[in-house]
Write an enzyme that holds these catalytic residues in place. Structure first.
Site, PDB file in Angstrom:
ATOM      1  N   LYS A 186     -89.858 -35.876 -10.541  1.00  0.00           N
ATOM      2  CA  LYS A 186     -88.863 -35.945 -11.774  1.00  0.00           C
ATOM      3  C   LYS A 186     -88.969 -37.022 -12.528  1.00  0.00           C
ATOM      4  CE  LYS A 186     -84.344 -36.410 -11.575  1.00  0.00           C
ATOM      5  NZ  LYS A 186     -83.029 -36.525 -11.133  1.00  0.00           N
ATOM      6  N   ASN A 222     -94.319 -40.167  -2.799  1.00  0.00           N
ATOM      7  CA  ASN A 222     -94.889 -41.359  -3.262  1.00  0.00           C
ATOM      8  C   ASN A 222     -95.475 -42.487  -2.516  1.00  0.00           C
ATOM      9  OD1 ASN A 222     -94.635 -43.822  -4.714  1.00  0.00           O
ATOM     10  ND2 ASN A 222     -92.374 -43.935  -4.413  1.00  0.00           N
ATOM     11  N   HIS A 248     -95.985 -44.101 -13.004  1.00  0.00           N
ATOM     12  CA  HIS A 248     -95.733 -44.234 -11.532  1.00  0.00           C
ATOM     13  C   HIS A 248     -94.855 -42.992 -10.988  1.00  0.00           C
ATOM     14  CE1 HIS A 248     -94.446 -45.752  -7.721  1.00  0.00           C
ATOM     15  NE2 HIS A 248     -93.155 -45.846  -8.140  1.00  0.00           N
ATOM     16  N   CYS A 297     -94.564 -51.364  -5.968  1.00  0.00           N
ATOM     17  CA  CYS A 297     -95.287 -50.164  -6.229  1.00  0.00           C
ATOM     18  C   CYS A 297     -96.617 -50.536  -7.291  1.00  0.00           C
ATOM     19  CB  CYS A 297     -94.741 -48.955  -6.642  1.00  0.00           C
ATOM     20  SG  CYS A 297     -93.699 -48.260  -5.353  1.00  0.00           S
ATOM     21  N   ARG A 355     -89.692 -36.818 -16.789  1.00  0.00           N
ATOM     22  CA  ARG A 355     -88.640 -37.096 -17.875  1.00  0.00           C
ATOM     23  C   ARG A 355     -89.352 -38.126 -18.595  1.00  0.00           C
ATOM     24  NH1 ARG A 355     -83.210 -39.750 -16.610  1.00  0.00           N
ATOM     25  NH2 ARG A 355     -83.091 -38.461 -14.526  1.00  0.00           N
ATOM     26  N   GLU A 412     -97.455 -52.897  -0.114  1.00  0.00           N
ATOM     27  CA  GLU A 412     -96.089 -53.686   0.487  1.00  0.00           C
ATOM     28  C   GLU A 412     -96.058 -53.287   2.145  1.00  0.00           C
ATOM     29  OE1 GLU A 412     -93.071 -51.768  -1.744  1.00  0.00           O
ATOM     30  OE2 GLU A 412     -92.471 -50.538   0.004  1.00  0.00           O
TER      31      GLU A 412
END
Ligand SMILES: [Zn+2]
Lengths: 349, 134
Positions: free
Chosen positions: A239, A266, A234, A113, A243, A81
């Site tokens: 976190k 990221n 991804h 992404c 999760r 991007e």
């Protein structure tokens, strides 16, 4: 069946710590480190962009494969991007910077992404249908978060390239995608920084798509979490994937190897791809991998992969591993960071 | 005047260190030459393109503190003469390094970076630079 023939990644050497960004904005660094699980991120040098990062990653992939093979690549697709030009493909410059044959299909892809994994899927299709013998798919970004925005702690830079053909080191058993119209994150043409839907980015966007794609893939393959040696999702921060893994029934030990965002940030189109690259740095014959990308807007691409015996004779050492590239960073402060990312208003700007 | 045509013609040697080799005497050249200066007429028809490995060592270097406008964001930068493994000396920047890390004889390898851009609307020029081998 299409297979990963070679792979390579690149991470810029400059890095900034979460503490340093928190210092400028008066935030508590522990909230970032414990809350988002982001400790540091990569920063591209002033002369780096998606083309130069893609070139480095792709050269690493080519070096592991054998430079003499590169003219056999029949397609190159680059997902990002942050392509350097609005109009003028990154892919065509790569044909020259990598020394590929001019008889080649090439295009740039966009899907937040997951543009890089969309590129992988296209190459798989071309290989499986015998339209090409080998193809290259790249995911690379130099993403920007607005100053003071939570994204500033994570938005970073890096790239990964996969060469895909019929006989490789890791067989792609299946790919599956799930796509819906979800306004969780966007950037209008000409805008420098992206906008996001705040809390909206979690449940209805990231988790819904990642969990649906992962579950559907396991349903299609008749597998359970314990059938996989590694899983990689991804990673907008540390976190979310942690999760998501727990919600799906994966253990921390299955995702550790591919969890790179806590250290490099990221890297957007490269985020899941560099995690997969780090897993392949370690993987042994028979290892099974579940890899799921996510792109805002929104969609997820899932891949079920089995590493085969060829990885034993593969030249992994002909390029630096992902973890090797974590070593020896040059730490910069926020002042250098704003200069490097050209956030300073210059005369004539 | 735009540099676009000139830059485009030279893109393969700038992007990938493509030089030439004289197949009469074995000499290598960068930038590429059409005729070998040693063999002259005897080299005609025997010059072939050679893609350099990209590896070499620092032959000499200097730290530039007062550079041209396009390099403003990179100051101070390291400008070096690199003795390539193939032989020819190539002048280029060493990037991603603190000047204290660079020594005469340090091993380097080639990388591709932005060299300059023709303003905000013009073409972006890419070319070779060097990074320290670790
Ligand atoms: Zn000669």
């Amino acid at each position: 069946m299409a297979s990963i023939v070679s792979y390579g990644s690149y991470i810029p050497r400059y890095r900034i710590k979460a503490e340093e960004i928190a210092r400028i904005w008066g935030e508590n660094p522990d909230n970032i480190k414990n809350g988002l699980m982001v400790y540091s991120k990569s920063v591209p040098a002033p002369d780096e962009d998606v083309l130069t990062i893609s070139t480095e990653a792709a050269r690493n992939a080519i070096n592991r494969w054998g430079k003499e093979n590169r003219k056999k690549i029949g397609a190159i697709y680059v997902g990002s991007e942050s392509h350097p030009y609005a109009v003028k493909p990154t892919a065509s410059i790569l044909v020259e910077s990598l020394g590929l044959d001019y008889n080649i299909m090439a295009a740039d892809y966009e899907f937040a992404c997951k543009a890089g994994t969309a590129a992988i899927q296209n190459v798989i299709g071309l290989v499986d249908s015998d339209m090409i013998e080998y193809g290259m798919a790249i995911g690379a970004d130099t993403s920007q978060g607005a100053p003071g925005d939570a994204l500033e702690y994570s938005a970073s830079a890096g790239g990964t390239a996969f060469i895909i053909g019929k006989k490789g080191i890791a067989d792609i058993n299946k790919t599956y995608s799930f796509t819906t119209d979800t306004p969780d994150f966007w950037r209008r043409e000409g805008e420098k920084y992206p906008s996001h839907g705040g809390r909206f980015t979690g449940e209805p966007a990231y988790f819904k798509h990642i969990l649906t794609a992962a579950k559907k893939m396991m349903e299609l393959m008749n597998t359970k979490p314990e059938d996989y040696d590694y899983a990689v999702f991804h990673q907008p921060n540390g976190k979310f994937p942690t999760r998501a893994a727990k919600m799906l029934g994966f253990k921390d030990s299955q995702i550790e190897e591919g969890l790179m965002t806590p250290y490099i940030g990221n890297t957007y189109s490269n985020s899941m791809m560099i995690g997969l690259s780090a897993i392949l740095d370690k993987a042994e014959p028979g290892d099974r991998i579940l890899a799921v990308a996510f792109g805002s807007g929104a969609g997820s691409d899932a891949f079920d992969i089995t590493v085969n015996d060829s990885i034993k004779s593969f030249n992994r050492n002909s390029a630096p591993t992902v973890r090797k590239q974590l070593e020896n960073p040059i730490w910069i402060d926020y002042a250098y960071y704003v200069k490097f990312r050209k956030k300073i208003i210059m005369r004539g700007d | 005047m735009s540099d676009v045509p000139r830059f485009w013609r030279e893109s393969n040697h700038r992007y990938r260190l493509v030089g030439t080799k004289c197949n009469n005497c074995g000499s290598t050249f960068f930038p590429p030459r059409d005729v070998c200066p040693k063999c002259r007429r005897e080299s005609i028809g025997k010059m072939e393109e050679l893609e350099f490995s990209g590896y070499g060592e620092v032959y000499s270097y200097t730290v530039v503190h007062d550079g041209l406008e396009p390099f403003k964001f990179q100051l101070p930068y390291i400008l070096a003469m690199i003795k390539t493994d193939e032989g020819p000396l190539v002048t280029g920047q060493i990037v991603d390094a603190d000047p204290s890390e660079v020594k005469i004889g340090s091993r380097v390898r080639v990388t591709l970076r932005r060299i300059r851009e023709e303003g905000k609307t013009g073409i972006i020029q890419y070319g070779y630079k060097f990074i320290l081998e670790k």
